[in-house]
Design a protein around this motif. Structure first.
Motif, PDB file in Angstrom:
ATOM      1  N   LEU A 174       0.739  -1.257   0.235  1.00  0.00           N
ATOM      2  CA  LEU A 174       0.002   0.095   0.247  1.00  0.00           C
ATOM      3  C   LEU A 174       0.683   1.270   0.114  1.00  0.00           C
ATOM      4  CD1 LEU A 174      -2.809  -1.014   2.329  1.00  0.00           C
ATOM      5  CD2 LEU A 174      -2.973  -1.014   0.064  1.00  0.00           C
ATOM      6  N   SER A 175       1.887   1.102   0.821  1.00  0.00           N
ATOM      7  CA  SER A 175       2.709   2.146   0.765  1.00  0.00           C
ATOM      8  C   SER A 175       3.396   2.443  -0.593  1.00  0.00           C
ATOM      9  CB  SER A 175       3.982   2.071   1.617  1.00  0.00           C
ATOM     10  OG  SER A 175       4.783   3.243   1.800  1.00  0.00           O
ATOM     11  N   ALA A 176       3.971   1.704  -1.403  1.00  0.00           N
ATOM     12  CA  ALA A 176       4.467   1.531  -2.566  1.00  0.00           C
ATOM     13  C   ALA A 176       3.602   2.188  -3.459  1.00  0.00           C
ATOM     14  CB  ALA A 176       4.924   0.173  -3.102  1.00  0.00           C
ATOM     15  N   ILE A 177       2.155   1.714  -3.489  1.00  0.00           N
ATOM     16  CA  ILE A 177       1.316   2.250  -4.339  1.00  0.00           C
ATOM     17  C   ILE A 177       0.961   3.573  -4.264  1.00  0.00           C
ATOM     18  CG2 ILE A 177      -1.287   2.152  -4.950  1.00  0.00           C
ATOM     19  CD1 ILE A 177      -0.990  -1.048  -4.323  1.00  0.00           C
ATOM     20  N   ALA A 178       0.866   4.189  -3.011  1.00  0.00           N
ATOM     21  CA  ALA A 178       0.515   5.412  -2.461  1.00  0.00           C
ATOM     22  C   ALA A 178       1.770   6.351  -2.864  1.00  0.00           C
ATOM     23  CB  ALA A 178       0.224   5.662  -0.828  1.00  0.00           C
ATOM     24  N   ASN A 179       2.929   5.755  -2.783  1.00  0.00           N
ATOM     25  CA  ASN A 179       4.090   6.729  -3.053  1.00  0.00           C
ATOM     26  C   ASN A 179       4.435   6.652  -4.961  1.00  0.00           C
ATOM     27  OD1 ASN A 179       4.946   7.652  -0.848  1.00  0.00           O
ATOM     28  ND2 ASN A 179       5.388   5.585  -0.233  1.00  0.00           N
ATOM     29  N   TRP A 180       3.838   5.785  -5.594  1.00  0.00           N
ATOM     30  CA  TRP A 180       4.029   5.643  -6.930  1.00  0.00           C
ATOM     31  C   TRP A 180       3.887   7.005  -7.582  1.00  0.00           C
ATOM     32  CZ3 TRP A 180       0.809   6.129 -11.286  1.00  0.00           C
ATOM     33  CH2 TRP A 180       1.676   5.900 -12.531  1.00  0.00           C
TER      34      TRP A 180
END
Length: 172
Positions: free
Chosen positions: A118-124
């Protein structure tokens, strides 16, 4: 020392429970025993220092050490069955908790993995924006260039990404 601490507790409790003259006498006997142990310890320390020079005194000290070892061995032998019972109950408890520990660790791992995704998706989007902003600044690549050239390059990249996104949406 543990025996002394336990004895002090027991002696103090006995003195309080008995009350009166008997309690005072028990307390005095206990205190006498404590003072005798302390005096003996101090004399043994002095004898240890002297024993380094005297062969006969060293033999006496060695005999005392052997008696201490024999006493410890007897205590160990006589408490081994209860120590085994304690160890076995502790192992049974750990065996029972093993599956719970594994389950909780696995759940923690999956939740942390989900949080990372989720963090990776939010930071994309932030990553894309950061890359674009970095490319604006001169010196980001080996070619270098002016700020105007970097802005033109950024504009072209944005245009290309919009075209690629449009193609994906149209299924091409």
């Amino acid at each position: 020392m543990v025996g002394g601490a336990v004895g002090g507790q027991v002696g103090g409790e006995a003195a309080g429970a008995m009350g009166g003259a008997a309690g005072k006498a028990a307390g005095k006997v206990y205190d006498f025993g404590q003072r005798a142990q302390e005096a003996t310890r101090k004399l043994q320390e002095m004898n240890d220092r002297i024993g380094k020079m005297s062969g006969l005194l060293h033999m006496v000290q060695t005999e005392g050490e052997i008696r201490d070892q024999l006493r410890s061995r007897e205590q160990g032998d006589r408490t081994s069955s209860s120590a085994r019972a304690l160890m076995e109950s502790d192992q049974a408890n750990k065996d029972n908790q093993k599956e719970q520990t594994i389950l909780l660790a696995r759940i923690d791992n999956y939740f942390q993995s989900l949080e990372n995704y989720l963090s990776a998706i939010a930071n994309w989007p932030l990553d894309k924006i950061s890359k674009q902003l970095n490319s604006l600044l001169p010196g980001d690549d080996a070619k270098g260039g002016t700020l105007a050239e970097a802005a033109q390059k950024l504009y072209e990249q944005i245009q290309q990404e919009e075209k690629d996104a449009q193609k994906r949406m149209n299924g091409k």
